[in-house]
Write a protein that holds these residues in place. Structure first.
Motif, PDB file in Angstrom:
ATOM      1  N   TYR A  18       0.811  -1.214   0.000  1.00 29.14           N
ATOM      2  CA  TYR A  18       0.000   0.000   0.000  1.00 29.14           C
ATOM      3  C   TYR A  18       0.846   1.265   0.000  1.00 29.14           C
ATOM      4  O   TYR A  18       2.039   1.220   0.253  1.00 29.14           O
ATOM      5  N   ASP A  32      -4.479   0.583  -1.435  1.00 25.87           N
ATOM      6  CA  ASP A  32      -3.890   0.261  -2.728  1.00 25.87           C
ATOM      7  C   ASP A  32      -4.559   1.141  -3.786  1.00 25.87           C
ATOM      8  O   ASP A  32      -5.412   1.968  -3.463  1.00 25.87           O
ATOM      9  N   GLU A  33      -4.167   0.982  -5.023  1.00 24.36           N
ATOM     10  CA  GLU A  33      -4.671   1.872  -6.073  1.00 24.36           C
ATOM     11  C   GLU A  33      -6.192   1.779  -6.234  1.00 24.36           C
ATOM     12  O   GLU A  33      -6.871   2.797  -6.359  1.00 24.36           O
ATOM     13  N   GLN A  34      -6.730   0.576  -6.231  1.00 25.42           N
ATOM     14  CA  GLN A  34      -8.182   0.423  -6.389  1.00 25.42           C
ATOM     15  C   GLN A  34      -8.935   1.059  -5.230  1.00 25.42           C
ATOM     16  O   GLN A  34      -9.954   1.718  -5.426  1.00 25.42           O
ATOM     17  N   ARG A  37      -8.816   4.926  -5.625  1.00 22.87           N
ATOM     18  CA  ARG A  37      -9.769   5.447  -6.618  1.00 22.87           C
ATOM     19  C   ARG A  37     -11.212   5.362  -6.116  1.00 22.87           C
ATOM     20  O   ARG A  37     -11.990   6.285  -6.296  1.00 22.87           O
ATOM     21  N   THR A  50      -7.362  12.766 -11.149  1.00 18.74           N
ATOM     22  CA  THR A  50      -6.233  12.824 -12.084  1.00 18.74           C
ATOM     23  C   THR A  50      -5.967  14.245 -12.577  1.00 18.74           C
ATOM     24  O   THR A  50      -4.973  14.483 -13.251  1.00 18.74           O
ATOM     25  N   TRP A  57       1.326  14.314  -4.261  1.00 20.60           N
ATOM     26  CA  TRP A  57       2.156  13.112  -4.231  1.00 20.60           C
ATOM     27  C   TRP A  57       3.524  13.453  -3.677  1.00 20.60           C
ATOM     28  O   TRP A  57       4.172  14.392  -4.142  1.00 20.60           O
ATOM     29  N   TRP A  62       0.942   8.558  -9.296  1.00 18.61           N
ATOM     30  CA  TRP A  62       0.147   7.476  -9.883  1.00 18.61           C
ATOM     31  C   TRP A  62       0.892   6.159 -10.004  1.00 18.61           C
ATOM     32  O   TRP A  62       0.473   5.258 -10.701  1.00 18.61           O
ATOM     33  N   GLU A  63       1.995   6.019  -9.286  1.00 18.32           N
ATOM     34  CA  GLU A  63       2.678   4.724  -9.217  1.00 18.32           C
ATOM     35  C   GLU A  63       2.343   4.087  -7.874  1.00 18.32           C
ATOM     36  O   GLU A  63       2.270   4.763  -6.860  1.00 18.32           O
ATOM     37  N   TRP A  64       2.138   2.782  -7.894  1.00 12.75           N
ATOM     38  CA  TRP A  64       1.791   2.046  -6.681  1.00 12.75           C
ATOM     39  C   TRP A  64       2.764   0.898  -6.526  1.00 12.75           C
ATOM     40  O   TRP A  64       3.296   0.396  -7.514  1.00 12.75           O
TER      41      TRP A  64
END
Length: 72
Positions: A18, A32-34, A37, A50, A57, A62-64
């Motif tokens: 995460y 996590d990314e999901q 969002r 976005t 950041w 946008w990197e996980w």
């Protein structure tokens, strides 16, 4: 965090699944990314995360972390 940002995202930890995220008005939590969002859409439905400046950041926007099912 900028006044118009909806979230602040901590740096990537190589040993984690995460990233720590703090949505405006909430505490830090690992997501996590999901999850990021989904929570952004739930908390800020009229905001496109976005769009530049909407997420603060600390590194690598946008990197996980890479993680695959079955890993510890």
């Amino acid at each position: 965090m900028r006044k118009d940002a909806i979230a602040e995202v901590a740096g990537i930890d190589a040993d984690a699944r995460y990233r720590l995220v703090r949505f405006r008005g909430h505490n830090w939590e690992p997501v996590d990314e999901q999850e990021f969002r989904a929570e952004a859409a739930r908390l800020f439905p009229a905001t496109d995360p976005t769009e530049p400046g909407r997420v603060a950041w600390q590194d690598h926007p946008w990197e996980w972390p890479s993680w695959h099912a079955g890993e510890a």
